[in-house]
Design an enzyme around this catalytic site. Structure first.
Site, PDB file in Angstrom:
ATOM      1  N   PHE A 193       0.842  -1.198   0.000  1.00  0.00           N
ATOM      2  CA  PHE A 193       0.000   0.000   0.000  1.00  0.00           C
ATOM      3  C   PHE A 193       0.876   1.247   0.000  1.00  0.00           C
ATOM      4  O   PHE A 193       1.722   1.428   0.869  1.00  0.00           O
ATOM      5  CB  PHE A 193      -0.930   0.022   1.227  1.00  0.00           C
ATOM      6  CG  PHE A 193      -1.814   1.227   1.262  1.00  0.00           C
ATOM      7  CD1 PHE A 193      -2.901   1.326   0.401  1.00  0.00           C
ATOM      8  CD2 PHE A 193      -1.559   2.285   2.127  1.00  0.00           C
ATOM      9  CE1 PHE A 193      -3.715   2.455   0.399  1.00  0.00           C
ATOM     10  CE2 PHE A 193      -2.366   3.417   2.137  1.00  0.00           C
ATOM     11  CZ  PHE A 193      -3.445   3.498   1.269  1.00  0.00           C
ATOM     12  N   GLY A 194       0.662   2.113  -0.990  1.00  0.00           N
ATOM     13  CA  GLY A 194       1.407   3.370  -1.097  1.00  0.00           C
ATOM     14  C   GLY A 194       0.520   4.554  -0.790  1.00  0.00           C
ATOM     15  O   GLY A 194      -0.611   4.634  -1.282  1.00  0.00           O
ATOM     16  N   TYR A 195       1.035   5.467   0.040  1.00  0.00           N
ATOM     17  CA  TYR A 195       0.239   6.643   0.425  1.00  0.00           C
ATOM     18  C   TYR A 195       1.037   7.934   0.246  1.00  0.00           C
ATOM     19  O   TYR A 195       0.529   9.020   0.518  1.00  0.00           O
ATOM     20  CB  TYR A 195      -0.227   6.515   1.885  1.00  0.00           C
ATOM     21  CG  TYR A 195       0.920   6.337   2.862  1.00  0.00           C
ATOM     22  CD1 TYR A 195       1.450   5.067   3.110  1.00  0.00           C
ATOM     23  CD2 TYR A 195       1.496   7.430   3.501  1.00  0.00           C
ATOM     24  CE1 TYR A 195       2.519   4.898   3.982  1.00  0.00           C
ATOM     25  CE2 TYR A 195       2.551   7.268   4.375  1.00  0.00           C
ATOM     26  CZ  TYR A 195       3.064   6.001   4.614  1.00  0.00           C
ATOM     27  OH  TYR A 195       4.127   5.853   5.467  1.00  0.00           O
ATOM     28  N   GLY A 196       2.279   7.811  -0.203  1.00  0.00           N
ATOM     29  CA  GLY A 196       3.133   8.987  -0.406  1.00  0.00           C
ATOM     30  C   GLY A 196       3.626   9.013  -1.835  1.00  0.00           C
ATOM     31  O   GLY A 196       2.843   8.911  -2.788  1.00  0.00           O
ATOM     32  N   SER A 197       4.945   9.061  -1.985  1.00  0.00           N
ATOM     33  CA  SER A 197       5.498   9.140  -3.342  1.00  0.00           C
ATOM     34  C   SER A 197       5.144   7.913  -4.183  1.00  0.00           C
ATOM     35  O   SER A 197       5.136   7.972  -5.414  1.00  0.00           O
ATOM     36  CB  SER A 197       7.020   9.318  -3.288  1.00  0.00           C
ATOM     37  OG  SER A 197       7.610   8.227  -2.637  1.00  0.00           O
ATOM     38  N   GLU A 205      13.768   3.257   1.710  1.00  0.00           N
ATOM     39  CA  GLU A 205      13.079   3.848   2.870  1.00  0.00           C
ATOM     40  C   GLU A 205      13.786   3.481   4.168  1.00  0.00           C
ATOM     41  O   GLU A 205      13.137   3.284   5.189  1.00  0.00           O
ATOM     42  CB  GLU A 205      11.614   3.374   2.892  1.00  0.00           C
ATOM     43  CG  GLU A 205      10.864   3.561   1.600  1.00  0.00           C
ATOM     44  CD  GLU A 205      10.771   5.022   1.163  1.00  0.00           C
ATOM     45  OE1 GLU A 205      10.977   5.919   2.001  1.00  0.00           O
ATOM     46  OE2 GLU A 205      10.506   5.255  -0.034  1.00  0.00           O
TER      47      GLU A 205
END
Ligand code: BEZ
Length: 193
Positions: free
Chosen positions: A24-28, A99
């Site tokens: 799940f991606g919520y930023g870049s 990250e």
């Protein structure tokens, strides 16, 4: 800021024997997926809210002028919208490295906007990591972002690209949009404006 989370993340082996895993991606990750993926689907996760509370001295800032990037903060009843990617487990080595300053893998349930759900992984930087900056007003966050730039580019570019991606997804985020509004008062706007 020497905390390196690579080794900790590699001990998270919950999905190692799977052929593919949802991330799940919520930023870049919403606007820049620099890795191969099998499929992507707009999705959300419950109980969390997106916040510019993580410091960045290696991507969007420096040791002396850290930038701010997103992490997730717990919020009962909250919901964070983003993009889910189906990847092979090998991709996590690349993401762990990218990250490495404070983000930890967490297993989470994600709900696809077009129906259905799956368990997968999200990266979260908690208050326990050294680069964590924590809450500040949207005005102060915008001022810090306006003055930060790192090897990956200006911190403001990250904010503006995220705001645009959320607009394109049809998922407004008041925290992100308020920072974007303050940035405009400092003369930093979306390129087409
Ligand atoms: C992302 O969703 O873009 C993301 C945020 C923090 C770490 C890794 C990915």
């Amino acid at each position: 800021m020497s905390l390196n989370t690579i080794a900790i993340n590699q001990r998270m082996d919950k999905f190692d024997n799977h052929d593919s895993v949802w991330l799940f991606g919520y930023g870049s990750l919403i606007f820049k997926a620099d890795f191969p993926f099998i499929e992507r689907r707009p999705a959300c996760i419950g109980g969390w809210t997106r916040r510019f509370w993580q410091g960045s001295h290696d991507h969007r800032g420096t040791e002396t002028a850290p930038g701010r990037v997103v992490t997730l903060a717990p919020e009962p009843g909250g919901r964070c919208h983003g993009m889910a990617y189906l990847v092979t487990p090998e991709e996590f080595a690349h993401l762990d490295h990218r990250e490495k300053n404070g983000y930890l893998r967490l297993a989470t349930e994600m709900h696809f906007e077009d129906g259905g759900s799956a368990e997968g992984i999200v990266y979260i930087a908690t208050h326990e990591n050294e680069a964590y900056l924590g809450p500040a007003s949207e005005h102060d966050i915008a001022r810090q972002i306006a003055g930060a730039r790192g090897p990956s580019g200006p911190n403001s570019e990250y904010l503006l690209e995220l705001a645009k991606a959320l607009r394109d997804l049809g998922k407004p985020d008041p925290h992100v949009f308020e920072i974007e509004r303050h940035l405009a008062t400092f003369g930093i706007r979306q390129p087409q404006e």
